[in-house]
Design an enzyme around this catalytic site. Structure first.
Site, PDB file in Angstrom:
ATOM      1  N   MET A 192       0.876  -1.159   0.000  1.00 30.87           N
ATOM      2  CA  MET A 192       0.000   0.000   0.000  1.00 30.87           C
ATOM      3  C   MET A 192       0.923   1.221   0.000  1.00 30.87           C
ATOM      4  O   MET A 192       1.436   1.612   1.046  1.00 30.87           O
ATOM      5  CB  MET A 192      -0.920   0.007   1.240  1.00 30.87           C
ATOM      6  CG  MET A 192      -1.534  -1.342   1.594  1.00 30.87           C
ATOM      7  SD  MET A 192      -2.280  -2.247   0.231  1.00 30.87           S
ATOM      8  CE  MET A 192      -3.943  -1.632   0.297  1.00 30.87           C
TER       9      MET A 192
ATOM     10  N   LYS B 246     -13.569   0.766 -12.691  1.00 25.23           N
ATOM     11  CA  LYS B 246     -14.704   0.163 -12.005  1.00 25.23           C
ATOM     12  C   LYS B 246     -15.316   1.140 -11.027  1.00 25.23           C
ATOM     13  O   LYS B 246     -14.616   1.949 -10.411  1.00 25.23           O
ATOM     14  CB  LYS B 246     -14.295  -1.117 -11.254  1.00 25.23           C
ATOM     15  CG  LYS B 246     -13.481  -0.875 -10.007  1.00 25.23           C
ATOM     16  CD  LYS B 246     -13.673  -1.977  -8.955  1.00 25.23           C
ATOM     17  CE  LYS B 246     -14.945  -1.857  -8.185  1.00 25.23           C
ATOM     18  NZ  LYS B 246     -14.946  -0.774  -7.171  1.00 25.23           N
TER      19      LYS B 246
ATOM     20  N   CYS C 139     -13.913  -1.331  -3.085  1.00 27.54           N
ATOM     21  CA  CYS C 139     -12.464  -1.066  -3.209  1.00 27.54           C
ATOM     22  C   CYS C 139     -11.674  -2.376  -3.275  1.00 27.54           C
ATOM     23  O   CYS C 139     -10.755  -2.521  -4.096  1.00 27.54           O
ATOM     24  CB  CYS C 139     -11.978  -0.247  -2.014  1.00 27.54           C
ATOM     25  SG  CYS C 139     -12.867   1.304  -1.789  1.00 27.54           S
TER      26      CYS C 139
HETATM   27  P1  ATP Z   1     -21.711   1.375  -3.017  1.00 23.83           P
HETATM   28  O1  ATP Z   1     -21.004   2.050  -1.915  1.00 23.83           O
HETATM   29  O2  ATP Z   1     -22.625   2.199  -3.835  1.00 23.83           O
HETATM   30  O3  ATP Z   1     -22.371   0.126  -2.526  1.00 23.83           O
HETATM   31  P2  ATP Z   1     -19.257   0.106  -3.784  1.00 23.83           P
HETATM   32  O4  ATP Z   1     -18.109   0.751  -4.418  1.00 23.83           O
HETATM   33  O5  ATP Z   1     -19.157  -0.272  -2.371  1.00 23.83           O
HETATM   34  O6  ATP Z   1     -20.555   0.962  -4.040  1.00 23.83           O
HETATM   35  P3  ATP Z   1     -20.779  -2.137  -4.668  1.00 23.83           P
HETATM   36  O7  ATP Z   1     -21.621  -1.725  -5.822  1.00 23.83           O
HETATM   37  O8  ATP Z   1     -21.451  -2.277  -3.354  1.00 23.83           O
HETATM   38  O9  ATP Z   1     -19.507  -1.186  -4.595  1.00 23.83           O
HETATM   39  O10 ATP Z   1     -20.075  -3.492  -5.094  1.00 23.83           O
HETATM   40  C1  ATP Z   1     -19.088  -4.125  -4.314  1.00 23.83           C
HETATM   41  C2  ATP Z   1     -19.293  -5.615  -4.448  1.00 23.83           C
HETATM   42  O11 ATP Z   1     -20.457  -6.002  -3.721  1.00 23.83           O
HETATM   43  C3  ATP Z   1     -19.532  -6.084  -5.868  1.00 23.83           C
HETATM   44  O12 ATP Z   1     -18.914  -7.340  -6.014  1.00 23.83           O
HETATM   45  C4  ATP Z   1     -21.060  -6.207  -5.947  1.00 23.83           C
HETATM   46  O13 ATP Z   1     -21.477  -7.138  -6.895  1.00 23.83           O
HETATM   47  C5  ATP Z   1     -21.377  -6.679  -4.561  1.00 23.83           C
HETATM   48  N1  ATP Z   1     -22.728  -6.328  -4.097  1.00 23.83           N
HETATM   49  C6  ATP Z   1     -23.119  -5.131  -3.602  1.00 23.83           C
HETATM   50  N2  ATP Z   1     -24.407  -5.160  -3.246  1.00 23.83           N
HETATM   51  C7  ATP Z   1     -24.852  -6.408  -3.517  1.00 23.83           C
HETATM   52  C8  ATP Z   1     -26.124  -7.090  -3.375  1.00 23.83           C
HETATM   53  N3  ATP Z   1     -27.191  -6.483  -2.881  1.00 23.83           N
HETATM   54  N4  ATP Z   1     -26.193  -8.382  -3.762  1.00 23.83           N
HETATM   55  C9  ATP Z   1     -25.116  -9.012  -4.282  1.00 23.83           C
HETATM   56  N5  ATP Z   1     -23.912  -8.439  -4.419  1.00 23.83           N
HETATM   57  C10 ATP Z   1     -23.769  -7.162  -4.053  1.00 23.83           C
HETATM   58  N1  TZP Z   2     -15.011   7.264   2.550  1.00 26.38           N
HETATM   59  C1  TZP Z   2     -14.060   7.568   1.691  1.00 26.38           C
HETATM   60  S1  TZP Z   2     -13.465   6.240   0.867  1.00 26.38           S
HETATM   61  C2  TZP Z   2     -14.540   5.191   1.658  1.00 26.38           C
HETATM   62  C3  TZP Z   2     -15.328   5.935   2.549  1.00 26.38           C
HETATM   63  C4  TZP Z   2     -16.353   5.383   3.445  1.00 26.38           C
HETATM   64  C5  TZP Z   2     -14.593   3.742   1.400  1.00 26.38           C
HETATM   65  C6  TZP Z   2     -15.507   3.404   0.262  1.00 26.38           C
HETATM   66  O1  TZP Z   2     -15.453   2.018   0.005  1.00 26.38           O
HETATM   67  P1  TZP Z   2     -16.420   1.280  -1.023  1.00 26.38           P
HETATM   68  O2  TZP Z   2     -15.697   0.036  -1.327  1.00 26.38           O
HETATM   69  O3  TZP Z   2     -16.535   2.139  -2.229  1.00 26.38           O
HETATM   70  O4  TZP Z   2     -17.732   1.057  -0.337  1.00 26.38           O
HETATM   71 MG    MG Z   3     -16.683   2.014  -4.173  1.00 26.05          MG
END
Ligand code: ATP
Ligand code: TZP
Ligand code: MG
Ligand code: MG
Length: 292
Positions: A57, A133, A213
């Protein structure tokens, strides 16, 4: 940069390839250079280790040329970017581009603030990303949409239907000549020609921070060992490994919510690696992927 789509890709061919990629990760232990946010450093490093990678990292752009020579891959994650991190990201992007190393962009919160909207433009103007992504709000911002407001780093309720999501990733991937993934309950990913939807995963992934992430970390690790051949297939294989491990973790009796899910998820990622090494690949049959 170029990519090499296989004409014979099918859900079955991707599913068959996934355990081989997992084994290759474990035997190669690629360097996983992550320039990621302050929230997920530890979790993303543990995910990289669980799948067989060797995480570092490092947010210091000055050491990126040395790291770029080690045949790994780079994640640039905008989650807690400052003006100083921006210049480090641009330096590292240039270093990896110079040696043809894979780079993944996670434009976290791209649609949330003016700083982030402008930041993602600056990064994309600064070099080539092998994969971009993000969640719906982030990929819409990368595509150039305006007039909507992302609430922080989360996408919130999905606004686009599957056809619109598919068309968006396809058009951005075609424009950028790369691979674009929009995550959510159903993930859609494209190389500009083909679009694949993946329905695996579990709602608990949405209940912990950093699951998006760490998926970026996983996909970048896969790209480090799959430098030749069909990149879309390799990206889908990485998503499958990650999401099937999450399903296996969520099914466990000792998992009662987000807190117990995290260690179980790391264990199941690690277990898939061991199962793949010994040829016990029944788990791959739970893959749910379709070409749209
Ligand atoms: P957000 O914060 O909007 O949720 P993120 O960057 O955390 O965005 P996600 O879209 O949650 O990313 O996706 C992260 C992983 O979790 C992916 O592999 C996605 O397919 C999975 N995932 C998220 N929500 C679900 C769900 N309800 N059912 C199945 N898989 C999910
Ligand atoms: N704040 C800044 S970066 C971060 C938060 C909470 C993590 C976001 O992680 P993810 O995988 O997109 O949910
Ligand atoms: Mg994210
Ligand atoms: Mg999230």
């Amino acid at each position: 940069a170029s990519f090499n789509p296989s004409q014979t890709s099918t859900p079955e061919s991707i599913i068959a390839r996934t355990p081989t990629i997992i084994q290759k990760l474990a035997s190669t232990q690629p360097l996983c250079h992550n320039m990621t946010n302050l929230v997920v450093q530890n979790f993303a490093a543990n995910v990289a280790l669980a799948i067989g990678g060797s995480p570092i990292m490092s947010n210091n752009g000055l050491e990126a040329p040395d790291l770029a020579n080690l045949k790994g891959s780079l994640v640039i994650n905008m989650g807690t970017t400052t003006p100083e991190t921006r210049s480090n990201h641009l330096a590292a992007l240039a270093a990896y581009n110079a040696v043809g190393g894979p780079v993944l962009l996670d434009p976290v919160g791209a649609g949330a603030t003016a700083q982030r909207r402008e930041g993602v433009k600056a990064l994309m103007a600064g070099g080539y990303f092998t994969v971009i992504k993000g969640n719906e709000g982030e990929i819409r911002t990368v595509a150039g949409a305006s007039g909507f407001q992302q609430r922080g780093v989360d996408s919130g309720t999905a606004q686009l239907d599957l056809a619109a999501r598919a068309e968006l990733v396809r058009s951005v991937a075609r424009r950028e000549r790369n691979i674009v993934l929009m995550t959510g309950e159903k993930d859609v990913v494209s190389d500009g020609t083909r679009v694949v939807a993946i329905t695996n995963g579990h709602a608990l992934l949405g209940a912990i921070t950093g699951s998006g992430c760490a998926l970026g970390t996983t996909i970048a690790a896969v790209l480090a060992v799959e430098r030749e051949g069909d990149r879309l297939e390799a990206v889908v294989a990485g998503i499958l490994m990650y999401e099937i491990a999450a399903e296996r973790a969520a099914e466990r009796e000792d998992v009662r919510g987000p807190g117990t899910f995290i260690p179980a998820f790391l264990d199941e990622l690690y277990t898939l690696r061991n199962l793949s090494r010994t040829g016990q690949n029944e788990w791959a049959k739970s893959a749910k992927i379709e070409f749209l």
